[in-house]
Motif scaffolding. Structure first.
Motif, mmCIF file in Angstrom:
data_model
loop_
_atom_site.group_PDB
_atom_site.id
_atom_site.type_symbol
_atom_site.label_atom_id
_atom_site.label_comp_id
_atom_site.label_asym_id
_atom_site.label_seq_id
_atom_site.Cartn_x
_atom_site.Cartn_y
_atom_site.Cartn_z
ATOM 1 N N THR A 1 0.817 -1.215 0.000
ATOM 2 C CA THR A 1 0.000 0.000 0.000
ATOM 3 C C THR A 1 0.850 1.263 0.000
ATOM 4 O OG1 THR A 1 -0.190 -0.157 2.399
ATOM 5 C CG2 THR A 1 -1.995 -1.073 1.091
ATOM 6 N N TRP B 1 1.464 2.673 -3.493
ATOM 7 C CA TRP B 1 0.349 3.196 -4.286
ATOM 8 C C TRP B 1 0.577 4.637 -4.712
ATOM 9 C CZ3 TRP B 1 -4.318 1.178 -0.979
ATOM 10 C CH2 TRP B 1 -4.478 -0.194 -1.216
ATOM 11 N N ASP C 1 0.625 5.945 -8.491
ATOM 12 C CA ASP C 1 -0.260 7.019 -8.967
ATOM 13 C C ASP C 1 0.541 8.092 -9.688
ATOM 14 O OD1 ASP C 1 -2.564 5.829 -8.025
ATOM 15 O OD2 ASP C 1 -2.679 7.052 -6.214
ATOM 16 N N TYR D 1 5.237 -1.168 -8.066
ATOM 17 C CA TYR D 1 4.547 -1.907 -7.010
ATOM 18 C C TYR D 1 5.484 -2.234 -5.848
ATOM 19 C CZ TYR D 1 0.718 -2.796 -10.291
ATOM 20 O OH TYR D 1 -0.313 -2.648 -11.155
#
Length: 134
Positions: free
Chosen positions: A21, A24, A28, A77
């Motif tokens: 997470t 992320w 983005d 990632y």
């Protein structure tokens, strides 16, 4: 190395040992240009990745993605799952609150209690390996 893998070998994903997470915000930025890459990199909470080289890689990935010559976009990632991070729990709970509020509350209870449904307790005998019956 990654540039070679992308331009010569067709790779499109950069995966790093960092919280799933936490990455992320970097992904983005790489995909949309939204956000601040240095702050997103700091959000990984791994001091080992706080380098000019990793930041340069993130900028290069964003620049690559902005070119219409590259229809297959690069992605960034994190692949580390050793800890439950608050961001992951927040995302799951927000989704469940929308689609299944009853289960969202049950998951909130599990998250607060470490997955047992009971409040965690310290037991010196268990910590030393002794069997404790509930």
């Amino acid at each position: 190395m990654f540039e070679f893998l992308v331009t010569r070998m067709g790779f499109t994903v950069f995966a790093i040992e960092a919280p799933f997470t936490g990455a992320w915000a970097i992904n983005d930025y790489v995909l949309t240009g939204q956000g601040e890459p240095a702050a997103a990199l700091a959000g990984l909470r791994f001091w080992t990745w706080q380098t000019e080289e990793v930041l340069a890689l993130i900028h290069w990935m964003r620049a690559y993605n902005t070119s219409p010559e590259h229809p297959r976009k690069l992605k960034f990632y994190g692949v580390d799952m050793q800890a439950v991070h608050q961001e992951a729990a927040r995302v799951v709970l927000a989704y469940l609150a929308r689609v299944d509020p009853e289960h969202a509350e049950a998951l909130r209870v599990l998250h607060r209690t470490g997955g047992t449904g009971r409040q965690p307790r310290c037991d010196a005998r268990r910590d030393r390996g002794a069997t404790v019956s509930d």
